[in-house]
Design an enzyme around this catalytic site. Structure first.
Site, mmCIF file in Angstrom:
data_model
loop_
_atom_site.group_PDB
_atom_site.id
_atom_site.type_symbol
_atom_site.label_atom_id
_atom_site.label_comp_id
_atom_site.label_asym_id
_atom_site.label_seq_id
_atom_site.Cartn_x
_atom_site.Cartn_y
_atom_site.Cartn_z
ATOM 1 N N LEU A 115 -41.677 86.149 12.061
ATOM 2 C CA LEU A 115 -41.136 84.795 12.266
ATOM 3 C C LEU A 115 -39.623 84.722 12.116
ATOM 4 C CD1 LEU A 115 -43.887 82.460 10.717
ATOM 5 C CD2 LEU A 115 -43.503 83.031 13.119
ATOM 6 N N TYR B 239 -29.117 97.473 23.458
ATOM 7 C CA TYR B 239 -30.458 96.938 23.714
ATOM 8 C C TYR B 239 -31.250 97.890 24.631
ATOM 9 C CZ TYR B 239 -34.156 94.237 25.874
ATOM 10 O OH TYR B 239 -35.377 93.837 26.363
ATOM 11 N N ALA C 233 -42.713 92.579 19.774
ATOM 12 C CA ALA C 233 -41.739 92.215 18.745
ATOM 13 C C ALA C 233 -40.460 93.034 18.890
ATOM 14 C CB ALA C 233 -42.345 92.452 17.364
ATOM 15 N N ASP D 250 -22.801 93.051 32.833
ATOM 16 C CA ASP D 250 -23.728 92.544 33.848
ATOM 17 C C ASP D 250 -23.610 93.335 35.149
ATOM 18 O OD1 ASP D 250 -25.093 90.518 32.593
ATOM 19 O OD2 ASP D 250 -23.750 88.921 33.261
HETATM 20 N N1 UDP Z 1 -25.835 83.825 33.737
HETATM 21 C C1 UDP Z 1 -24.863 82.874 33.993
HETATM 22 N N2 UDP Z 1 -24.677 81.880 33.052
HETATM 23 C C2 UDP Z 1 -25.427 81.801 31.911
HETATM 24 C C3 UDP Z 1 -26.421 82.775 31.668
HETATM 25 C C4 UDP Z 1 -26.589 83.783 32.610
HETATM 26 O O1 UDP Z 1 -24.162 82.901 35.003
HETATM 27 O O2 UDP Z 1 -25.196 80.882 31.097
HETATM 28 C C5 UDP Z 1 -26.042 84.909 34.720
HETATM 29 C C6 UDP Z 1 -25.829 86.290 34.133
HETATM 30 O O3 UDP Z 1 -24.471 86.668 34.246
HETATM 31 C C7 UDP Z 1 -26.771 87.141 34.992
HETATM 32 C C8 UDP Z 1 -27.909 86.178 35.351
HETATM 33 O O4 UDP Z 1 -27.400 84.862 35.121
HETATM 34 O O5 UDP Z 1 -26.123 87.493 36.188
HETATM 35 C C9 UDP Z 1 -29.141 86.397 34.505
HETATM 36 O O6 UDP Z 1 -28.736 86.432 33.143
HETATM 37 P P1 UDP Z 1 -29.744 86.360 31.946
HETATM 38 O O7 UDP Z 1 -28.955 86.314 30.676
HETATM 39 O O8 UDP Z 1 -30.723 85.249 32.180
HETATM 40 O O9 UDP Z 1 -30.597 87.694 32.032
HETATM 41 P P2 UDP Z 1 -30.138 89.250 32.045
HETATM 42 O O10 UDP Z 1 -29.982 89.590 33.504
HETATM 43 O O11 UDP Z 1 -28.889 89.397 31.253
HETATM 44 O O12 UDP Z 1 -31.300 89.925 31.437
#
Ligand code: UDP
Length: 333
Positions: free
Chosen positions: A37, A145, A78, A289
């Site tokens: 939790l 990660y 988890a 990213d």
């Molecule tokens: N993204 C964005 N604004 C936000 C959160 C995410 O533009 O507030 C973009 C992020 O740069 C990526 C996509 O949305 O290109 C998906 O991001 P998310 O964090 O959901 O998942 P990830 O791909 O990191 O697992």
């Protein structure tokens, strides 16, 4: 019910884990939940599901839970899952995600539990050389990660080799979204970082604006492309994988729909479903990213018989919206 597998779901109070628990419970499996939790919500788990507030590091206690509940298979959700946080706190990520899985596997070994479904991630591929991504593509994570999950895959391969009774399936998730059809459970991360919830927070006025991270990517509209898979489809794949698992199995499957949506396309789709303008500000790229990530998931479709039912992202947005409209503050504390 006699012949049904008995399942322990770790992280069953979290977003994806709670959807697994709900489906398993509804399908008549014996399901027990292990969750400390620290991030999950007790209210995400039905009252009549055995719940153990236990940390992954508590190996002996986990062994006891496995024995007492006569568990056949563990679904291991988890874990910590925020890429940015993993860069700030690598020790916590390796301790919880890699060390936690190791402790769990040791407890399973001692209790003689030989089936394991592992939540892996597209982050184990890092920056892909080509898309769509296939399972046998190069894995070179670009953040702690991704590495913390990659290391568990490595451990599983070695353990599988040493113990032919042990069978595992690692499912590499792309971008998971949406909520249960009945709107009873959903996504509640604190703080939230994912795109779809952040779009909805901006729509609800919970956030002032959505920041689009980067508009100069080498994609048709300049924003990042991701493969969004509905949480209910994702869980369906887990159940197929669990039923298919045999001693000696070492399986890896991508779970995505095989189609990418850009951030701008997600915004357009959300504006249609939510019937309102989303306030947006255009910002810098978010470090780490990749420009485009989407899966080839033919392998899961062929070998597991998986068929994602929600291939239109509007379905996912609609179901997420249902949850947030009714739970604007998430789960009660
Ligand atoms: N993204 C964005 N604004 C936000 C959160 C995410 O533009 O507030 C973009 C992020 O740069 C990526 C996509 O949305 O290109 C998906 O991001 P998310 O964090 O959901 O998942 P990830 O791909 O990191 O697992």
């Amino acid at each position: 019910m006699e012949n049904k597998l008995r399942v322990l779901v770790t992280g069953g109070a979290g977003y994806i884990g709670s959807h697994a628990v709900k489906t398993l419970h509804e399908k008549g499996y014996y399901v027990a939940v292990l969750d400390n939790l620290c991030r999950g919500h007790r209210k995400a788990v039905p009252e009549d599901v055995p719940f153990f507030q236990t940390d992954l590091q508590e190996t002996d206690r986990i062994e006891e839970i496995l024995r007492e509940n006569k568990i056949d298979v563990v679904m291991h959700f988890a874990a910590f899952m925020a890429v940015g946080e993993s860069v700030q706190c690598p020790i916590e990520y390796y301790r919880n995600n890699t060390g936690g899985a190791l402790s769990l596997l040791y407890a399973m070994k001692k209790a003689g539990v030989c089936r394991f479904i592992f939540s892996s991630t597209a982050a184990t591929y890092g920056e892909p050389e080509t898309t769509p991504i296939y399972e046998d593509q190069r894995q070179l994570p670009v953040n702690p990660y991704g590495w913390s999950k990659w290391m568990v895959e490595r451990i599983l391969k070695d353990y599988g080799k040493a113990n032919p009774e042990f069978g595992f399936t690692a499912l590499r998730y792309f971008n998971v979204g949406g909520s249960a059809e009945d709107g009873s459970i959903g996504e509640d991360h604190r703080p939230e970082t994912h795109l779809l919830p952040k779009i909805i927070y901006a729509a609800l006025g919970k956030d002032e604006k959505l920041t689009v991270f980067g508009t100069d990517y080498p994609t048709p509209d300049g924003t990042c492309i991701r493969d969004y898979v509905h949480v209910e489809d994702l869980i369906a794949a887990h159940i197929l994988a669990m039923e298919a698992i045999k001693p000696g199995d070492q399986k890896f499957y991508n779970l995505g729909i095989g189609h990418g949506y850009s951030v701008k396309e997600m915004l357009d789709a959300a504006e249609k479903v939510l019937e309102r303008k989303i306030p947006v500000v255009y910002g810098e790229r978010r470090p780490g990213d990749p420009a485009r990530l989407y899966a080839n998931s033919d392998k899961a479709q062929k070998e597991l018989g998986w068929k994602p039912l929600h291939t239109d992202v509007a379905d996912m947005i609609e179901s997420a919206w249902k949850w947030y409209k009714n739970h604007p503050n998430g789960y009660p504390d």
